[in-house]
Design a protein around this motif. Structure first.
Motif, PDB file in Angstrom:
ATOM      1  N   GLU A  28      37.898  -5.664  -2.389  1.00 42.66           N
ATOM      2  CA  GLU A  28      38.318  -6.494  -3.179  1.00 42.66           C
ATOM      3  C   GLU A  28      38.474  -7.902  -2.609  1.00 42.66           C
ATOM      4  O   GLU A  28      38.671  -8.073  -1.211  1.00 42.66           O
ATOM      5  CB  GLU A  28      39.888  -6.302  -3.549  1.00 42.66           C
ATOM      6  N   SER A  30      38.443 -12.583  -3.418  1.00 46.87           N
ATOM      7  CA  SER A  30      38.770 -13.743  -4.129  1.00 46.87           C
ATOM      8  C   SER A  30      37.762 -14.870  -3.890  1.00 46.87           C
ATOM      9  O   SER A  30      37.471 -15.188  -2.779  1.00 46.87           O
ATOM     10  CB  SER A  30      40.124 -14.049  -4.239  1.00 46.87           C
ATOM     11  N   ALA A  71      37.292 -18.779 -17.078  1.00 47.27           N
ATOM     12  CA  ALA A  71      37.829 -17.707 -17.720  1.00 47.27           C
ATOM     13  C   ALA A  71      37.491 -16.607 -18.481  1.00 47.27           C
ATOM     14  O   ALA A  71      37.330 -15.195 -18.228  1.00 47.27           O
ATOM     15  CB  ALA A  71      39.379 -18.149 -18.418  1.00 47.27           C
ATOM     16  N   LYS A  75      35.787 -12.948 -17.443  1.00 45.56           N
ATOM     17  CA  LYS A  75      36.292 -11.720 -18.058  1.00 45.56           C
ATOM     18  C   LYS A  75      34.935 -10.895 -18.597  1.00 45.56           C
ATOM     19  O   LYS A  75      34.987  -9.566 -18.405  1.00 45.56           O
ATOM     20  CB  LYS A  75      36.817 -11.845 -19.463  1.00 45.56           C
ATOM     21  N   LEU A  79      36.273  -9.786 -13.977  1.00 44.16           N
ATOM     22  CA  LEU A  79      36.910 -10.571 -12.976  1.00 44.16           C
ATOM     23  C   LEU A  79      38.324 -10.902 -13.598  1.00 44.16           C
ATOM     24  O   LEU A  79      38.405 -11.294 -14.679  1.00 44.16           O
ATOM     25  CB  LEU A  79      36.345 -11.853 -12.261  1.00 44.16           C
ATOM     26  N   ALA A  80      39.432 -11.103 -12.491  1.00 46.11           N
ATOM     27  CA  ALA A  80      40.696 -11.687 -13.060  1.00 46.11           C
ATOM     28  C   ALA A  80      40.794 -12.968 -12.505  1.00 46.11           C
ATOM     29  O   ALA A  80      40.395 -13.259 -11.471  1.00 46.11           O
ATOM     30  CB  ALA A  80      41.676 -10.495 -12.482  1.00 46.11           C
ATOM     31  N   VAL A  81      41.524 -13.920 -13.433  1.00 42.25           N
ATOM     32  CA  VAL A  81      41.858 -15.234 -13.113  1.00 42.25           C
ATOM     33  C   VAL A  81      43.328 -15.021 -12.614  1.00 42.25           C
ATOM     34  O   VAL A  81      44.225 -14.752 -13.105  1.00 42.25           O
ATOM     35  CB  VAL A  81      41.943 -16.282 -14.521  1.00 42.25           C
ATOM     36  N   VAL A  82      43.525 -15.363 -11.414  1.00 47.69           N
ATOM     37  CA  VAL A  82      44.874 -15.563 -10.640  1.00 47.69           C
ATOM     38  C   VAL A  82      45.447 -16.576 -10.413  1.00 47.69           C
ATOM     39  O   VAL A  82      46.525 -16.545 -10.078  1.00 47.69           O
ATOM     40  CB  VAL A  82      44.423 -14.519  -9.186  1.00 47.69           C
ATOM     41  N   LEU A  93      39.418 -16.876  -8.836  1.00 47.86           N
ATOM     42  CA  LEU A  93      39.109 -15.365  -9.487  1.00 47.86           C
ATOM     43  C   LEU A  93      39.126 -14.246  -8.444  1.00 47.86           C
ATOM     44  O   LEU A  93      38.817 -14.481  -7.195  1.00 47.86           O
ATOM     45  CB  LEU A  93      37.630 -15.420 -10.191  1.00 47.86           C
ATOM     46  N   SER A  94      39.316 -13.070  -8.947  1.00 49.08           N
ATOM     47  CA  SER A  94      39.520 -11.947  -8.018  1.00 49.08           C
ATOM     48  C   SER A  94      38.791 -11.110  -8.629  1.00 49.08           C
ATOM     49  O   SER A  94      38.680 -10.586  -9.879  1.00 49.08           O
ATOM     50  CB  SER A  94      40.968 -11.562  -7.553  1.00 49.08           C
ATOM     51  N   GLY A  95      38.134  -9.969  -7.718  1.00 48.48           N
ATOM     52  CA  GLY A  95      37.464  -8.798  -8.204  1.00 48.48           C
ATOM     53  C   GLY A  95      36.876  -7.964  -7.059  1.00 48.48           C
ATOM     54  O   GLY A  95      36.797  -8.463  -5.910  1.00 48.48           O
TER      55      GLY A  95
END
Length: 229
Positions: A28, A30, A71, A75, A79-82, A93-95
């Motif tokens: 993981e 970012s 964003a 998706k 990936l997530a927008v943190v 972004l994280s993933g």
């Protein structure tokens, strides 16, 4: 139909000056995606200079479309927008590293260097053509060391001739008027090493000034680690 991808301007990196030891682990992570500044910057001292809250609201309005594009892009790649911060023009972004690598069209590897192992890449990052031009930088994929020490220890004879900071300030008539800056809070970025409370107290005592309150703030795993010298 897949979107056409182009190089993100300024993202190209040369091969690290280090020995490649293998592929980067799929862990993981970012990255920070910074958008380009919207519109022209006001001239210093012009009437167009605005306060922080106005700046934040103006940038939020100007960057909404770009942030929403990133964003949606995140998706698509799992990936997530943190974090979204229009004032800093930042979308974080994280993933998994495998997803981040695929999203930005790069391959990450581990390298061995005298200062320690790090994750790096070679070549340019890419993004969909309608989004790449809006991006100023993608930071966090490549972790090669950038900062190097710039301090030089003077021989004792030369050190004795040196001037204290407030003596240099007096030569240049700064600050003016006396006491300017009182009550202000400033941040110093330390890219290696740190600050010692003992050294700080000694330095300000030598200048005949009260030592300020210094608070160390860790960023991205960094720590306040002053050297022994």
């Amino acid at each position: 139909m897949a979107q056409d991808r182009i190089e993100i301007p300024g993202s190209r990196r040369s091969a690290p000056d280090a020995r490649r030891i293998g592929a980067a682990p799929d862990e993981e992570a970012s990255v920070s995606v910074y958008l380009k500044r919207p519109g022209a910057s006001p001239e210093p001292g012009s009437a167009a200079v605005v306060g922080r809250e106005r700046l934040r609201s103006d940038r939020a309005a100007a960057l909404t479309a770009g942030m929403e594009s990133i964003a949606a892009f995140a998706k698509q790649h799992g990936l997530a927008v943190v974090e979204k911060d229009p004032a800093r023009r930042l979308v974080k972004l994280s993933g998994r590293l495998s997803d981040l690598s695929q999203a930005f069209g790069t391959e990450l590897a581990l390298y061995e260097h005298p200062s320690g192992a790090f994750r790096g890449r070679t070549g340019a990052l890419t993004a969909p053509a309608d989004m790449a031009g809006q991006i100023e930088a993608v930071l966090g994929l490549d972790q090669r060391p950038i900062a190097t020490p710039k301090s030089i220890r003077l021989p004792a004879a030369k050190a004795a001739q040196a001037h204290l900071p407030n003596a240099v300030a007096a030569l240049y008539g700064f600050p003016e008027p006396a006491g300017a800056g009182k009550g202000e809070c400033i941040a110093l970025i330390e890219l290696g090493g740190g600050v010692s409370s003992t050294d700080t107290a000694a330095a300000f005592k030598a200048m005949g000034l009260a030592a300020p309150k210094v608070v160390a703030v860790a960023v991205s795993g960094g720590a306040n680690q002053p050297g022994k010298d």
